[in-house]
Scaffold this motif. Structure first.
Motif, PDB file in Angstrom:
ATOM      1  N   GLU A   1       0.839  -1.208   0.000  1.00 17.32           N
ATOM      2  CA  GLU A   1       0.000   0.000   0.000  1.00 17.32           C
ATOM      3  C   GLU A   1       0.871   1.255   0.000  1.00 17.32           C
ATOM      4  O   GLU A   1       0.596   2.230  -0.702  1.00 17.32           O
ATOM      5  CB  GLU A   1      -0.906   0.035   1.247  1.00 17.32           C
TER       6      GLU A   1
ATOM      7  N   GLY B   1       1.178   4.065  -2.792  1.00 14.38           N
ATOM      8  CA  GLY B   1       0.988   5.471  -2.435  1.00 14.38           C
ATOM      9  C   GLY B   1       2.088   6.340  -3.015  1.00 14.38           C
ATOM     10  O   GLY B   1       1.828   7.438  -3.528  1.00 14.38           O
TER      11      GLY B   1
ATOM     12  N   GLU C   1       1.511   6.687  -6.839  1.00 13.88           N
ATOM     13  CA  GLU C   1       0.368   7.507  -7.234  1.00 13.88           C
ATOM     14  C   GLU C   1       0.451   8.940  -6.717  1.00 13.88           C
ATOM     15  O   GLU C   1      -0.417   9.764  -6.997  1.00 13.88           O
ATOM     16  CB  GLU C   1      -0.932   6.862  -6.714  1.00 13.88           C
TER      17      GLU C   1
ATOM     18  N   GLN D   1      -5.967   3.245 -10.227  1.00 14.86           N
ATOM     19  CA  GLN D   1      -5.928   4.149  -9.080  1.00 14.86           C
ATOM     20  C   GLN D   1      -6.991   3.785  -8.033  1.00 14.86           C
ATOM     21  O   GLN D   1      -6.761   3.934  -6.835  1.00 14.86           O
ATOM     22  CB  GLN D   1      -6.104   5.595  -9.555  1.00 14.86           C
TER      23      GLN D   1
ATOM     24  N   ARG E   1      -5.947   2.793  -4.308  1.00 13.33           N
ATOM     25  CA  ARG E   1      -6.490   3.524  -3.158  1.00 13.33           C
ATOM     26  C   ARG E   1      -7.394   2.664  -2.275  1.00 13.33           C
ATOM     27  O   ARG E   1      -7.932   3.145  -1.280  1.00 13.33           O
ATOM     28  CB  ARG E   1      -7.267   4.756  -3.645  1.00 13.33           C
TER      29      ARG E   1
ATOM     30  N   SER F   1     -14.546   0.999   1.522  1.00 16.67           N
ATOM     31  CA  SER F   1     -14.118   2.370   1.209  1.00 16.67           C
ATOM     32  C   SER F   1     -14.853   2.953   0.005  1.00 16.67           C
ATOM     33  O   SER F   1     -14.858   4.167  -0.203  1.00 16.67           O
ATOM     34  CB  SER F   1     -12.608   2.406   0.939  1.00 16.67           C
TER      35      SER F   1
ATOM     36  N   LEU G   1     -13.405  12.635  -5.192  1.00 16.54           N
ATOM     37  CA  LEU G   1     -12.163  11.900  -5.479  1.00 16.54           C
ATOM     38  C   LEU G   1     -11.375  12.649  -6.541  1.00 16.54           C
ATOM     39  O   LEU G   1     -11.873  12.889  -7.646  1.00 16.54           O
ATOM     40  CB  LEU G   1     -12.535  10.498  -5.985  1.00 16.54           C
TER      41      LEU G   1
ATOM     42  N   LEU H   1      -7.910  12.457  -8.757  1.00 18.17           N
ATOM     43  CA  LEU H   1      -6.896  11.488  -9.172  1.00 18.17           C
ATOM     44  C   LEU H   1      -5.941  12.113 -10.191  1.00 18.17           C
ATOM     45  O   LEU H   1      -6.216  13.172 -10.761  1.00 18.17           O
ATOM     46  CB  LEU H   1      -7.558  10.253  -9.789  1.00 18.17           C
TER      47      LEU H   1
END
Length: 609
Positions: free
Chosen positions: A369, A373, A376, A475, A479, A497, A508, A510
């Motif tokens: 993760e 992160g 991205e 993405q 996420r 989520s 959101l 992105l």
């Protein structure tokens, strides 16, 4: 060269006369003094920060032989060659040697004729080796690549676990453990497993400002990589990392067809071929090694100008360790990565299918993760990278892709709701490609058979291309709004989520997809010569010095950088010494190399002055 009562002044003299450096950098002096006093140390210092001097100088300063634990037999030869080039008595004992050579080295060790001895952890722990060491005077134990002792780290080697016996068997001999990458948890495990909980701890800044980080998601990663190499690294050495052996071989073959000299390296190749390819990479200029992560630990080649990742690494530690193999000489270098949706799915699948216990799986997922992160991220990558290791960079670095070309973001809320709704309406039983077909209204036998051409989400996403939808899905998975069902052949599933986004309670933003191959519009053109700070009128001298270095290294049978590295040649061009006394002031020219090579290099400099 063995002496007894040594001081900081003597250590500095060793640094200047043998290694040819004016002074210690960063925490080196403090670390060296600690070991010379007979105390233990745990050292975290980035690749290229000068870790080896932290145990080499105390090995020379203290009575006896420095015993260096090194994880890879293949690299001991080059480390020993570099020390012998300084006229030091260095040796190794490993399984590549015949019985007579081992016996000769053991006798030299007993006779006190070896300054530093390199051994693998497996060899060190053999009863015969330990009983041999019992009869020797030992200056220190240096445990290199100490993160290998951590089961939570990225290069765990069970052989390292046994090294805790050194503290029990040799309680008066100082030990120094060194690594370039370890988060707080890994550091604690190193200290615990090696019985170094009371050792002095030295944590240098993890920053490598000479490395430019860039991470992207090009439509065609291979073409993007070639554009990157052609723009920045024509004729320069580098490493390309791939996740699978098959991809390693295909990429190496493809690069050779594009006119690059590329060699494959992975654990499935015969040992002789792996060794041959590694030796060529170390000793020839401008070669590319395409490798799995089996390659690179302890690589001492200072002029690796780039590291490319064609797949996403499993953790930030692995990424930092691998990118750190670029620019060890402090000269400008690039860390370039291309990744995509399939990387995310593959890594999640690998982790889900792992035999590890639940605690370990949770930790591995957390590391992935964090790596996602970083990939991205829309802000400074270096700040995020350093923060992971507990280091701080107050201002954005100005030398990563996000700083140089801030990425555009967009309000993806409505598109995300369409994507998530389509996943739900199609029963959470299909992979991304199928869901994208439904969103774009593509009629196919499968879509018709399942009746999804009659669903409310059929064709609601025609405003975006397939690549843009795949970018969005990547993405959303990164996420955590979507999960990948490994046992359902890669089906995408909604997570908890996703609920607030679907309900319109959360917006959101992105990253925008960069259209075209390899971010050409964001490319930073660098001069194609190896070093940026050489004036055009000094190019003939630069080429002549490199040519001489190559001739001398070929005669000696060692890599060119063991004669002098690029930084030393740059310093020669800057100073343009006229005699040996001026040559002695060049960084990296110690007493022995001055005598051995000084006249040859002075002749070339005079010819071009």
């Amino acid at each position: 060269m063995q002496t007894h009562e040594m001081t900081s002044t003597d250590a500095l003299e060793i640094l200047q006369t043998i290694y040819g450096f004016d002074g210690f950098r960063g925490q080196q002096q403090e670390i060296v003094d600690t070991i010379i006093r007979g105390e233990d140390a745990l050292v975290l210092m980035p690749t290229g920060g000068g870790k080896s001097l932290c145990y080499q100088i105390p090995s020379l300063a203290r009575p006896g032989t420095g015993i260096i634990v090194s994880p890879l037999i293949a690299l001991m030869q080059d480390q020993v060659d570099a020390l012998r080039a300084l006229n030091l008595n260095a040796a190794f004992i490993n399984s590549s040697m015949n019985a007579q050579d081992v016996a000769r080295t053991e006798q030299a060790l007993l006779d006190g004729q070896i300054d530093m001895l390199y051994v693998a952890p497996e060899r060190l722990l053999m009863s015969g080796m330990l009983s041999l060491l019992d009869r020797c005077e030992i200056a220190l134990f240096a445990i290199d690549e100490a993160h290998c002792v951590s089961q939570w780290g990225h290069d765990f080697r069970k052989e390292y676990m046994g090294l805790s016996l050194l503290s029990e068997r040799y309680p008066t001999v100082p030990r120094i453990a060194l690594t370039a990458t370890a988060d707080e948890r890994t550091r604690k495990e190193i200290a615990s497993n090696l019985q170094l909980t009371t050792a002095a701890s030295f944590v240098s800044s993890f920053d490598r400002p000479n490395i430019r980080y860039a991470i992207g998601e090009p439509v065609n990663p291979r073409d993007a990589m070639l554009h990157f190499l052609d723009t920045h690294h024509e004729g320069e050495a580098g490493i390309v990392y791939c996740l699978s052996r098959k991809k390693v071989e295909q990429t190496a073959e493809w690069l050779n067809k594009q006119g690059r000299t590329a060699l494959p390296y992975h654990a499935g190749l015969p040992a002789e071929e792996r060794q041959h390819n590694q030796t060529r990479f170390l000793r020839e200029d401008g070669l590319i090694v395409v490798a799995t992560i089996a390659f690179g630990m302890g690589i001492d080649k200072p002029d690796v100008r780039f590291v490319v990742h064609l797949n996403l690494p499993k953790s930030v530690e692995a990424y930092y360790q691998e990118t750190g193999r670029a620019g060890r000489d402090g000269q400008p270098s690039n860390a370039w990565m291309a990744y995509g949706l399939q990387d995310v799915i593959n890594l999640r699948s690998m982790m889900a299918q792992s035999d590890a216990d639940e605690q370990h799986k949770r930790l591995e997922n957390h590391k992935l993760e964090t790596m996602l992160g970083l990939a991205e991220l829309t802000t400074c990558r270096r700040q995020s990278l350093l923060s992971y290791f507990g280091d701080t960079l107050v201002e954005p670095c100005g030398n990563c892709d996000n700083c140089l070309y801030p990425p555009h973001t967009w309000d993806a809320t409505e598109a995300a709701r369409k994507a998530l709704s389509c996943v739900y309406r199609t029963g959470q039983r299909f992979g991304v490609t199928y869901v994208v077909d439904v969103l774009m209204g593509k009629v196919s036998e499968r879509v018709t058979r399942f009746g999804h051409d009659r669903q409310s989400t059929f064709g609601i996403g025609k405003e975006y291309s397939a690549n843009e939808w795949r970018n969005l899905f990547r993405q959303l998975i990164a996420r955590g709004l979507l999960a990948v069902d490994v046992e359902g052949h890669g089906s995408v599933l909604l997570t908890e989520s996703a609920r607030p986004v679907l309900k319109g309670e959360q917006t959101l933003h992105l990253r925008e997809l960069v259209v075209g191959e390899g971010k050409k519009s964001r490319s930073v053109t660098r001069k194609k010569k190896a070093l940026e700070d050489i004036a055009d009128n000094d190019q003939p001298l630069w080429n002549a010095l490199r040519s001489l270095r190559k001739q001398l290294s070929d005669v000696a049978g060692v890599p060119a950088y063991i004669v002098f590295n690029d930084s030393t040649l740059v310093d020669m061009i800057s100073i343009k010494p006229r005699d040996k006394s001026e040559m002695a002031s060049v960084s990296g020219v110690g007493q022995h190399k001055l005598e051995q090579y000084g006249d040859d290099f002075l002749d070339v400099i005079r010819e071009h002055s």
